[in-house]
Design a protein around this motif. Structure first.
Motif, PDB file in Angstrom:
ATOM      1  N   SER A  60       0.821  -1.213   0.000  1.00 59.30           N
ATOM      2  CA  SER A  60       0.000   0.000   0.000  1.00 59.30           C
ATOM      3  C   SER A  60       0.856   1.265   0.000  1.00 59.30           C
ATOM      4  N   ASN A  88       2.553   2.605  -2.459  1.00 61.49           N
ATOM      5  CA  ASN A  88       2.591   3.318  -3.745  1.00 61.49           C
ATOM      6  C   ASN A  88       4.024   3.625  -4.159  1.00 61.49           C
ATOM      7  N   GLY A 108       5.200   4.255  -7.752  1.00 65.83           N
ATOM      8  CA  GLY A 108       3.975   4.273  -8.526  1.00 65.83           C
ATOM      9  C   GLY A 108       3.643   2.957  -9.185  1.00 65.83           C
ATOM     10  N   LYS A 130       2.034  -0.613  -9.842  1.00 65.75           N
ATOM     11  CA  LYS A 130       0.702  -1.126  -9.522  1.00 65.75           C
ATOM     12  C   LYS A 130       0.740  -2.271  -8.516  1.00 65.75           C
ATOM     13  N   SER A 179       0.592  -0.690  -5.065  1.00 67.39           N
ATOM     14  CA  SER A 179      -0.457   0.323  -4.924  1.00 67.39           C
ATOM     15  C   SER A 179      -1.806  -0.373  -4.750  1.00 67.39           C
ATOM     16  N   GLY A 186      -0.777   7.923 -10.008  1.00 68.75           N
ATOM     17  CA  GLY A 186       0.022   7.496  -8.869  1.00 68.75           C
ATOM     18  C   GLY A 186       0.494   8.637  -7.985  1.00 68.75           C
ATOM     19  N   ARG A 192      -0.648  10.571  -5.803  1.00 69.73           N
ATOM     20  CA  ARG A 192      -1.801  10.750  -4.937  1.00 69.73           C
ATOM     21  C   ARG A 192      -1.562  11.803  -3.863  1.00 69.73           C
TER      22      ARG A 192
END
Length: 308
Positions: free
Chosen positions: A55, A57, A60, A62, A65, A182, A184
């Motif tokens: 979690s 990220n 970036g 996947k 993430s 990504g 965020r």
């Protein structure tokens, strides 16, 4: 304190989907990468640590993430218990008991004081680990009871009301969304500036790209001292429609035909995100700048669900 905590953490990994059902993005991620997450837990023996990694990220990527926010990892009771039960109760507490019994049984047989000091330091380290974990858990639990947290979804999609045909995003627009979804923390900080709240009060979670645009999961701390709660969010988004549209368009490098929509629940990706459904607030902001003459028009289309 080796096999038991290992088995418990693996069990937590296998049943993780039952603990994150509230987050649609995270649930979809774990459906796709369940083997990857379970493998991490098997190799590390720590479910909560593996959950924090996937979690993070990081880069970036996947696979790192999952869509879970920091708030969910720390203050979701079902996820917070993973650390308490898997690490403290199953590892640290048995270690202290064994170390204490060992000192009582062999203290007279120890050849040097250094042997006793090593055991004592190990005992102190385990005790401090327990106290730190419990103190952190208690603080987070207290925060859950004092802070009002709102969870909702925000989409940036093509405004179908401004087009005569059902247009979808182009390959270039999709590539721009994928490259920027990504980032965020940057988006959350800009949203916080618009609302005038501290940067850590807003966290952007997972993002899903569809043929109409992108949907993001948002967690926001509401300031009850100012009389704000989750029911005020639609009005806030309508009030700051101009700024929100500008921030989201700039962040994803998209044109003015894209508009921001607030959703109380996960929108239907099949029916099309641009259509205002029950419980959604679409923020349409059209502006035109010709030689310094700017014409602005803002309207909020609010669809009230049948239950209200």
């Amino acid at each position: 304190f080796l096999l038991a905590p290992y088995a418990v953490n693996v069990y937590f990994a296998v049943t993780i989907k039952t603990r994150i059902y509230h987050n649609a993005f995270a649930a979809a991620w774990f459906n796709a990468y369940s083997k990857w997450f379970t493998s991490l837990v098997i190799f590390t023996g720590a479910c909560h640590s593996a959950l924090c990694l996937v979690s993070s990220n990081l880069f970036g990527h996947k696979m790192l993430s999952s869509g879970l926010t920091r708030h969910e990892l720390l203050q979701n009771s079902k996820l917070a218990r993973l650390r308490i039960i898997g690490n403290i109760c199953m590892e640290n507490v048995p270690q202290i008991i064994i170390q204490f019994v060992y000192v009582l049984n062999v203290r007279g047989e120890m050849e040097t004081a250094a042997d006793l000091v090593a055991v004592v330091f190990a005992f102190i380290a385990s005790l401090l680990s327990i106290l730190t974990g419990l103190a952190s858990f208690c603080m987070e639990r207290q925060s859950r009871s004092l802070i009002n947290v709102a969870k909702y979804y925000v989409s940036l999609t093509i405004d179908q009301h401004a087009s005569s045909e059902d247009r979808t995003i182009t390959k270039q627009e999709k590539r721009s969304i994928v490259l920027n979804k990504g980032r965020r923390s940057s988006l959350a900080h800009q949203m916080a500036q618009i609302f005038g709240v501290p940067p850590n009060n807003i966290a952007v979670g997972g993002a899903t790209v569809s043929k109409y645009g992108v949907v993001l999961f948002v967690v926001q701390y509401m300031n009850e001292e100012r009389g704000l709660n989750a029911t005020h969010l639609p009005a806030l988004y309508s009030r700051f429609a101009q700024q929100m549209n500008r921030v989201f368009r700039t962040h994803f490098n998209l044109g003015r035909q894209f508009v921001v929509t607030f959703h109380e629940e996960m929108p239907d990706l099949i029916l099309g995100l641009a259509r205002v459904n029950a419980g959604a607030v679409q923020l349409t902001y059209n502006d035109r700048d010709l030689d310094g003459d700017m014409t602005k028009q803002m309207h909020a289309a609010v669809a009230i669900s049948n239950k209200h």
